[in-house]
Design an enzyme around this catalytic site. Structure first.
Site, PDB file in Angstrom:
ATOM      1  N   SER A  91       0.261   1.046  26.695  1.00  0.00           N
ATOM      2  CA  SER A  91      -0.220   1.750  27.896  1.00  0.00           C
ATOM      3  C   SER A  91       0.447   3.035  28.028  1.00  0.00           C
ATOM      4  CB  SER A  91       0.234   0.756  29.154  1.00  0.00           C
ATOM      5  OG  SER A  91       0.160   1.554  30.180  1.00  0.00           O
ATOM      6  N   GLY A  92      -0.484   3.941  27.844  1.00  0.00           N
ATOM      7  CA  GLY A  92      -0.151   5.317  28.233  1.00  0.00           C
ATOM      8  C   GLY A  92       1.044   5.659  29.409  1.00  0.00           C
ATOM      9  N   THR A 260      -4.448   5.087  28.184  1.00  0.00           N
ATOM     10  CA  THR A 260      -5.489   4.305  27.458  1.00  0.00           C
ATOM     11  C   THR A 260      -6.965   4.679  27.833  1.00  0.00           C
ATOM     12  OG1 THR A 260      -5.123   2.283  28.729  1.00  0.00           O
ATOM     13  CG2 THR A 260      -4.036   2.533  26.420  1.00  0.00           C
TER      14      THR A 260
END
Length: 354
Positions: A91-92, A260
């Protein structure tokens, strides 16, 4: 008082999405890698995720990142991501928050200028570049997961909506990408509930019709994400800005555009032949926050052209706290917690002198 335990937290947010970083109070988990430790939580100790994302301690719109010892010698820390939909391998926004927490907690001492280090996600090593000015972490750039287009402009009949055109990207999870304008949305904050209801119907319809398989990971579960794409605005040459909204199934509209989700957009733009090396896409959320995705290049994986990218954003520390887990509380399910709770205030191997 054997039924009382404490867990140490640092609450952060990136773009409005709150990530609860668990910095201590959890025992060492079984598993030789961060991925195996994540699978252990998922299969045998899901109570921690539910505890921190449900009443009385949290809400489903939050995420949780558990700091764990890394298995890779190049990483300063590992982290396991927990969300309402389960355990994404990457996850960004959670990576931005975890990197900031690692610096703010002193696991990696802050230094003025650009700092580079690596974290270990369940997906593998993640390169971090942090900009520190006057002791403040002003921005973090992290490597986005290699992203590609699985399905381009398919159409599905969605009950209550009609025909919907969508593409499917993989960027750490599978994303349905839909044009917000075609569905009548301007991507403003007052549309949040309607966006969630619309996305729910689309995701349910796609899930009922088909599944998706990653080229190396295989079956990674049912479709978890949908990303609404707004019109694109050319800011300068090689710099595009677009309003965007990410939905997590079931029922959560993310406060940020998500890292993402931004990577998925880059994969689509590349598939359509609209990107050059170094081009940037800024995605802007319902709350006017944004992430910047940068197109680094591509490589071939079988039939797929895979996009290499980075995500840049900023995370803020909201609080540092100890939460008390009282196993006598009828609202607290300790059945899957007793064997992972610890008296340690920090995960082993993550000393402040690292």
């Amino acid at each position: 008082m054997p039924n009382l335990h404490t867990i140490q937290l640092m609450d952060t947010h990136a773009g409005g999405d709150v990530s609860r970083i668990v910095t201590g109070g959890i025992d060492i988990l079984p598993g030789a890698t961060v991925r195996e430790q994540m699978e252990y939580l998922r299969d045998d100790a899901d109570g921690l995720r539910r505890l921190l994302l449900e009443e009385p301690y949290g809400i489903p719109e939050m995420s949780v990142d558990l700091l764990v010892p890394p298995s890779h010698p190049e990483a300063v820390a590992g982290y396991i991501i927990m969300e309402v939909m389960g355990y994404p391998i990457y996850s960004g926004s959670n990576t931005l928050c975890t990197a900031t927490a690692v610096l703010e907690s002193g696991i990696v001492p802050k230094q003025e200028g650009i700092q580079r280090f690596k974290l270990e996600a369940p997906a593998g090593l993640v390169q971090i570049e942090a900009k520190v000015h006057n002791g403040v972490v002003e921005s973090v750039t992290c490597g986005g997961l290699p992203s590609y287009i699985d399905t381009y402009r398919d159409t599905i009949d969605v009950p209550g909506i009609g025909d919907v055109t969508y593409s499917i990207a993989y960027s750490g999870g599978f994303y349905a990408l839909v044009d917000a304008t075609e569905l009548g949305f301007k991507l403003t904050r007052d549309e949040e509930r309607a966006l969630s209801e619309c996305a729910y119907k689309i995701v349910e319809a796609i899930k009922a019709q088909r599944g998706f398989s990653h080229y190396t990971l295989g079956d990674v579960g049912p479709l978890p994400f949908l990303h609404f794409m707004g019109p694109e605005e050319k800011v300068t040459e090689g710099y595009i800005r677009s309003r965007s909204t990410t939905y997590v199934h079931p029922g959560v509209i993310c406060r940020s555009t998500t890292g993402t989700g931004t990577s998925a957009r880059l994969a689509l733009m590349n598939y359509e032949g609209r990107l050059n090396i170094g081009d940037k896409l800024e995605t802007v959320s319902l709350r006017e926050t944004g992430f910047i995705g940068t197109f680094i290049g591509t490589h071939q994986e079988g039939a797929y052209q895979v996009v290499e990218n980075t995500i840049t954003g900023r995370s803020y520390v909201l609080s540092r706290s100890d939460i008390v887990i009282n196993c006598d509380d009828p609202m607290v399910a300790c059945g899957e917690l007793h064997h992972i709770l610890s008296d340690r205030h920090q995960p082993a191997a993550l000393s402040l002198e690292t």
